[in-house]
Write an enzyme that holds these catalytic residues in place. Sequence first.
Site, short mmCIF file in Angstrom:
data_model
loop_
_atom_site.label_atom_id
_atom_site.label_comp_id
_atom_site.label_asym_id
_atom_site.label_seq_id
_atom_site.Cartn_x
_atom_site.Cartn_y
_atom_site.Cartn_z
N CYS A 148 62.85 -109.74 14.96
CA CYS A 148 61.43 -109.99 14.69
C CYS A 148 60.55 -109.77 15.93
CB CYS A 148 61.24 -111.40 14.14
SG CYS A 148 62.19 -112.67 14.98
N HIS A 241 54.79 -114.41 16.14
CA HIS A 241 55.31 -114.31 17.51
C HIS A 241 54.25 -113.63 18.39
CE1 HIS A 241 59.02 -115.64 15.94
NE2 HIS A 241 59.79 -114.58 16.11
#
Length: 350
Positions: A148, A241
Amino acid sequence: MNRIPVAILGATGTVGQRFVQLLADHPWFEVKALAASDRSIGKPYAEACHWLLPSPMPTAVRDLLVQPIAPGIEARLVFSALPSEIAQTAEPAFAQAGYVVCSNTSVHRLDADVPLLIPEVNAEHTALIETQRRQRGWSGWIVTSANCTTTQLALALKPLHDTFGLRRVFVVSMQAISGAGYPGVPSFDIVDNLIPFINGEEEKVEQESRKLLGVCRQNRIEDASFVVSAQCNRVPVREGHTECLALEFERRATPQQVIDALESFRPSAQVAALPSTPAQPIIVRREPDRPQPILDRDTGNGMAVVVGRVRPCPLFDVRLVLLGHNTIRGAAGGAIHNAELLVAQGWLRP
Ligand code: NAP
């Protein structure tokens, strides 16, 4: 177009639920089966799954009985959101049995004959599929999506590498707790705190980004030659993120030239036409305090990368901040996007 029957392996988890949500009204794929661990097998999905997303669980899946992770389930394509230790043997078993496997797990990403894909970045790496099937004697195959943190990094690096040539990438990540699955990091450890260690994450970012931006020659990938130094941190954010980058290029670039390269980046016409491709894959914000997870993670339905704070760097050439949605672009949305690419390229027919 007849929709392709698909299954989700690990359907009850953080990423599995995203698959269920994103596939609910998909124009090309129809969820026919859901599979998970012994804890869930035989239960209706609504009972087995502790649903964590703000939108309601799709009606069509509520009564599907959760099945074991084993070939035989009604599907041609399986999306894998399994723990790595289960994926290690389960994904090859499905590929051998003729299923197309679009995996989110890390175990096969760096295998020489397995494509590690982001459609806007390296769609031509699907050429490895032929080699994989021939070498392994499988009728199906595995393609993987990246870690990710790596996915959004590689997407933003793509136009910069193409335009200026990357030499060195220094990245510090601030990663959401959903990246650790559910229940993930205990609240006692993460509230009022951050954790400056995510097992294996820095190695994944450093290796996968070079494979993603590598060149496919004679059915093998030559990794890109730039160096990546990653430091990964878990922070008390639910989703999204954030990454702070410092970049050194082969050919000198100003912040404005970097912004121009990021904003003008467009995928090929074939990739632009995929249902999950955002209108603009990389968005640059001018405000001094963006991107932020709660404000920017849903940009482009969670499939766009948001960049900000592009400025000179006293160590390297340019520094910037980027943000991406870890369970959408960085996981389920990315794997669905890869499956769409397989359809568009003719590997998978309706
Ligand atoms: P998770 O929330 O812990 O979910 C794990 C899923 O796997 C659940 O459906 C669980 O089913 C199933 N499972 C667990 N043990 C099993 C077993 N022994 N046999 C069969 N099924 C089993 O994890 P996650 O965050 O969704 O991550 C799934 C995979 O995606 C991991 O490999 C992870 O590294 C990768 N990934 C995650 C992210 C992210 O942002 N979270 C991003 C990219 C990649 P039960 O509910 O029945 O136990």
